[in-house]
Design a protein around this motif. Structure first.
Motif, PDB file in Angstrom:
ATOM      1  N   TYR A  81       0.831  -1.208   0.000  1.00  0.00           N
ATOM      2  CA  TYR A  81       0.000   0.000   0.000  1.00  0.00           C
ATOM      3  C   TYR A  81       0.863   1.255   0.000  1.00  0.00           C
TER       4      TYR A  81
ATOM      5  N   LYS B 112      -7.602   3.960 -14.639  1.00  0.00           N
ATOM      6  CA  LYS B 112      -7.508   3.355 -13.306  1.00  0.00           C
ATOM      7  C   LYS B 112      -6.524   4.128 -12.432  1.00  0.00           C
TER       8      LYS B 112
ATOM      9  N   ARG C 190      -8.005   7.543 -11.489  1.00  0.00           N
ATOM     10  CA  ARG C 190      -9.009   7.438 -10.412  1.00  0.00           C
ATOM     11  C   ARG C 190      -8.346   7.236  -9.062  1.00  0.00           C
ATOM     12  N   LEU C 191      -7.259   6.468  -9.032  1.00  0.00           N
ATOM     13  CA  LEU C 191      -6.519   6.284  -7.784  1.00  0.00           C
ATOM     14  C   LEU C 191      -5.865   7.596  -7.347  1.00  0.00           C
TER      15      LEU C 191
ATOM     16  N   ASN D  59     -11.106   6.114  -6.550  1.00  0.00           N
ATOM     17  CA  ASN D  59     -10.957   4.701  -6.185  1.00  0.00           C
ATOM     18  C   ASN D  59      -9.839   4.627  -5.161  1.00  0.00           C
ATOM     19  N   ASN D  60      -9.777   3.514  -4.445  1.00  0.00           N
ATOM     20  CA  ASN D  60      -8.650   3.370  -3.540  1.00  0.00           C
ATOM     21  C   ASN D  60      -7.922   2.059  -3.791  1.00  0.00           C
TER      22      ASN D  60
ATOM     23  N   ASP E 207      -7.462  -0.459  -2.111  1.00  0.00           N
ATOM     24  CA  ASP E 207      -8.180  -1.673  -1.702  1.00  0.00           C
ATOM     25  C   ASP E 207      -8.922  -2.323  -2.862  1.00  0.00           C
ATOM     26  N   ASN E 208      -9.316  -1.527  -3.853  1.00  0.00           N
ATOM     27  CA  ASN E 208     -10.124  -2.034  -4.961  1.00  0.00           C
ATOM     28  C   ASN E 208      -9.300  -2.494  -6.153  1.00  0.00           C
ATOM     29  N   LEU E 209      -7.984  -2.410  -6.065  1.00  0.00           N
ATOM     30  CA  LEU E 209      -7.128  -2.887  -7.162  1.00  0.00           C
ATOM     31  C   LEU E 209      -7.149  -4.404  -7.223  1.00  0.00           C
ATOM     32  N   SER E 210      -7.062  -4.914  -8.428  1.00  0.00           N
ATOM     33  CA  SER E 210      -6.875  -6.360  -8.547  1.00  0.00           C
ATOM     34  C   SER E 210      -5.470  -6.680  -8.054  1.00  0.00           C
TER      35      SER E 210
END
Length: 66
Positions: free
Chosen positions: A8, A34, A37-38, A43-44, A46-49
């Protein structure tokens, strides 16, 4: 838990760097949308593949290791 925190923190370093989403996309293959957005907080991490997180982590370790 310590290892995931390193992932992280390392990805966050990329997001806070002066690298644009376009530059990061070209160098990692992770979409500019992507990354954008991060960077913008829509987005954060936590939502990444897992695959995207791995690529961004390895890229940051190799190129932004300060």
């Amino acid at each position: 838990m310590k290892a995931i925190n390193e992932v992280y923190d390392t990805i966050q370093k990329l997001l806070e760097s002066d690298k644009t989403a376009y530059q990061s996309e070209k160098e990692t293959g992770v979409s500019r949308a992507k990354i954008g957005r991060l960077k913008n907080g829509k987005n954060n991490i936590d939502n990444l593949s897992l695959a995207s997180a791995k690529v961004l982590y390895e890229y940051t370790k190799a190129h932004l290791n300060e």
